[in-house]
Design an enzyme around this catalytic site. Structure first.
Site, PDB file in Angstrom:
ATOM      1  N   SER A  45      -0.455  -3.295   1.027  1.00 25.12           N
ATOM      2  CA  SER A  45      -1.649  -5.305   1.170  1.00 25.12           C
ATOM      3  C   SER A  45      -2.378  -5.127   2.472  1.00 25.12           C
ATOM      4  O   SER A  45      -2.047  -4.134   3.239  1.00 25.12           O
ATOM      5  CB  SER A  45      -0.628  -5.715   1.043  1.00 25.12           C
ATOM      6  OG  SER A  45       0.322  -6.596   1.661  1.00 25.12           O
TER       7      SER A  45
ATOM      8  N   ASP B 183      -4.020  -3.246  -2.147  1.00 18.39           N
ATOM      9  CA  ASP B 183      -3.772  -4.325  -2.363  1.00 18.39           C
ATOM     10  C   ASP B 183      -4.304  -5.657  -2.337  1.00 18.39           C
ATOM     11  O   ASP B 183      -4.325  -6.298  -0.967  1.00 18.39           O
ATOM     12  CB  ASP B 183      -2.254  -5.167  -2.727  1.00 18.39           C
ATOM     13  CG  ASP B 183      -2.017  -5.808  -4.136  1.00 18.39           C
ATOM     14  OD1 ASP B 183      -2.792  -5.511  -5.310  1.00 18.39           O
ATOM     15  OD2 ASP B 183      -0.844  -6.575  -4.106  1.00 18.39           O
ATOM     16  N   HIS B 184      -4.390  -6.307  -2.838  1.00 20.78           N
ATOM     17  CA  HIS B 184      -5.257  -7.955  -2.567  1.00 20.78           C
ATOM     18  C   HIS B 184      -6.418  -7.552  -1.080  1.00 20.78           C
ATOM     19  O   HIS B 184      -5.693  -8.375   0.305  1.00 20.78           O
ATOM     20  CB  HIS B 184      -3.851  -9.359  -2.224  1.00 20.78           C
ATOM     21  CG  HIS B 184      -3.116  -9.779  -2.906  1.00 20.78           C
ATOM     22  ND1 HIS B 184      -4.473 -10.906  -2.893  1.00 20.78           N
ATOM     23  CD2 HIS B 184      -2.392  -9.605  -3.277  1.00 20.78           C
ATOM     24  CE1 HIS B 184      -2.974 -11.560  -4.557  1.00 20.78           C
ATOM     25  NE2 HIS B 184      -2.181 -11.199  -4.567  1.00 20.78           N
TER      26      HIS B 184
ATOM     27  N   ASP C 126      -9.633  -9.185  -3.932  1.00 23.59           N
ATOM     28  CA  ASP C 126      -9.180 -10.912  -3.850  1.00 23.59           C
ATOM     29  C   ASP C 126     -10.327 -11.895  -3.446  1.00 23.59           C
ATOM     30  O   ASP C 126     -10.283 -11.924  -2.558  1.00 23.59           O
ATOM     31  CB  ASP C 126      -8.503 -10.741  -3.052  1.00 23.59           C
ATOM     32  CG  ASP C 126      -7.209 -12.374  -3.734  1.00 23.59           C
ATOM     33  OD1 ASP C 126      -8.254 -12.973  -3.536  1.00 23.59           O
ATOM     34  OD2 ASP C 126      -6.049 -12.197  -2.767  1.00 23.59           O
TER      35      ASP C 126
ATOM     36  N   HIS D 160       3.917 -16.074  -5.942  1.00 30.82           N
ATOM     37  CA  HIS D 160       4.103 -15.020  -4.543  1.00 30.82           C
ATOM     38  C   HIS D 160       5.292 -15.272  -3.935  1.00 30.82           C
ATOM     39  O   HIS D 160       5.295 -16.595  -3.791  1.00 30.82           O
ATOM     40  CB  HIS D 160       2.881 -14.575  -3.973  1.00 30.82           C
ATOM     41  CG  HIS D 160       2.049 -14.198  -3.879  1.00 30.82           C
ATOM     42  ND1 HIS D 160       0.957 -14.858  -5.223  1.00 30.82           N
ATOM     43  CD2 HIS D 160       1.445 -12.824  -4.781  1.00 30.82           C
ATOM     44  CE1 HIS D 160      -0.179 -13.722  -4.920  1.00 30.82           C
ATOM     45  NE2 HIS D 160       0.740 -12.316  -5.034  1.00 30.82           N
TER      46      HIS D 160
ATOM     47  N   HIS E 106       0.690 -11.719 -11.003  1.00 33.41           N
ATOM     48  CA  HIS E 106       1.367 -11.015  -9.272  1.00 33.41           C
ATOM     49  C   HIS E 106       2.467 -12.184  -9.502  1.00 33.41           C
ATOM     50  O   HIS E 106       3.050 -12.904 -10.511  1.00 33.41           O
ATOM     51  CB  HIS E 106      -0.049 -11.699  -8.482  1.00 33.41           C
ATOM     52  CG  HIS E 106      -0.850 -10.277  -8.560  1.00 33.41           C
ATOM     53  ND1 HIS E 106      -0.910  -9.898  -7.147  1.00 33.41           N
ATOM     54  CD2 HIS E 106      -1.271  -9.486  -9.503  1.00 33.41           C
ATOM     55  CE1 HIS E 106      -2.427  -9.401  -7.197  1.00 33.41           C
ATOM     56  NE2 HIS E 106      -2.138  -8.659  -8.744  1.00 33.41           N
ATOM     57  N   GLY E 107       3.046 -11.810  -8.987  1.00 31.27           N
ATOM     58  CA  GLY E 107       4.347 -13.266  -7.678  1.00 31.27           C
ATOM     59  C   GLY E 107       5.534 -12.460  -9.322  1.00 31.27           C
ATOM     60  O   GLY E 107       6.682 -13.112  -9.740  1.00 31.27           O
TER      61      GLY E 107
ATOM     62  N   ASN F  11       3.076  -6.401 -10.022  1.00 29.60           N
ATOM     63  CA  ASN F  11       3.227  -6.371  -9.340  1.00 29.60           C
ATOM     64  C   ASN F  11       4.382  -6.717  -8.741  1.00 29.60           C
ATOM     65  O   ASN F  11       5.126  -7.885  -9.160  1.00 29.60           O
ATOM     66  CB  ASN F  11       2.213  -7.190  -8.668  1.00 29.60           C
ATOM     67  CG  ASN F  11       1.020  -6.514  -8.604  1.00 29.60           C
ATOM     68  OD1 ASN F  11       1.023  -5.829  -9.705  1.00 29.60           O
ATOM     69  ND2 ASN F  11       0.100  -6.481  -8.011  1.00 29.60           N
TER      70      ASN F  11
END
Length: 276
Positions: A50, A84-85, A106, A178, A206-207, A228
């Site tokens: 990330s 990621d992100h 993102d 998250h 996500h989360g 994820n």
């Protein structure tokens, strides 16, 4: 085994009506533990780096990307590496030539029009270099307190966003959050079904650490293709370190990092066996 492209793993999972698990990497022990768990289960996985992890590494992608791709290349199962992100254009561009085959851009903090514009630019850059690109519409709650709880992705708006941007996958807000350390998230399965029916691209959850095992299985059946996972690995890692330090005044970090790595491997093996 050589690196596998993220898009290939996602496409395989989608064709099989299942999901591929993507795990966040912070330390080398994370990467090694994730791959060890995947090998125990005989399943492919995605290793995710990330923007926050890169920031922790003094803002430099190259060292952690080199380490993570080296671990992936030595794996006995298919492993891809994903960025990621990403909010920074410079960081996205730094992925070129590193072995990273995909990124999640993102733009969720931007308004809709600005998100579309920024994502179109990111998609154009990525596709010109053979990279698969995921994006986000509808904030996923809980990230550093920045996102409001209860946000949900609207299928009609999501379809417009995908058509306008040409993204390869979409991260959707369907009830997960998250950084959850308990597994009490309640997913909106009806919404997942509507999104699956409406969108031509794979859906990403996500989360997922806060979602119970059974609901992760149900989410994959409902239409989630990429799942994820991050926080649950850190919980396992930290609990193992604490146990070692509580048992003896350990001075050699290998004495507690090895059990922490093993704890990640057990967690990964359980999750991928359950949901993939």
């Amino acid at each position: 085994m050589t690196l596998t492209a993220t898009g290939q793993l996602v496409d395989r999972a989608r064709a099989a009506h299942t999901a591929i698990a993507a795990f966040n990497v912070i330390t080398l022990e994370h990467a090694e533990g994730i791959v060890a768990g995947a090998e125990q289960a005989g399943r492919g996985v995605i290793l995710q780096i990330s923007e926050n992890a890169v920031r922790f590494r003094h803002g430099r992608l190259a060292p952690i990307a080199a380490a993570v791709t080296a671990v992936a290349e030595l794996a006995a199962v298919p492993v891809a590496v994903h960025l990621d992100h990403v909010q920074s254009r410079d960081l996205l561009h730094a992925a070129e030539g590193t072995g990273i085959s995909s990124a999640m851009f993102d733009g969720s903090r931007l308004d809709y029009t600005a998100n579309v514009s920024a994502t179109v630019e990111a998609v154009g850059w990525a596709h010109a270099r053979g990279l698969w690109l995921e994006a986000e519409l509808g904030e996923v709650g809980g990230k550093d307190g920045a996102h409001a709880p209860g946000v949900r992705t609207d299928p009609t708006e999501a379809a417009e966003f995908v058509a306008a941007t040409g993204v390869d996958a979409l991260a959707v807000a369907v009830g997960s959050s998250h950084a959850m350390t308990d597994r009490t998230a309640a997913l909106d399965f009806a919404l997942i079904g509507r999104l699956r029916a409406t969108l031509p691209v794979p859906l990403v959850l996500h989360g997922s650490s806060g979602v119970p095992d059974g609901d992760l299985v149900r989410a994959a059946r409902a239409g989630i293709v990429k799942i994820n996972v991050g926080t649950i690995l850190n919980v396992a890692f930290t609990e193992a370190v604490r146990a070692e330090l509580a048992a003896a005044p350990v001075m050699d970090p290998r004495k507690y990092l090895a059990p922490a790595r093993d704890a990640i491997a057990r967690t990964v093996a359980h999750l991928v066996t359950t949901i993939c």
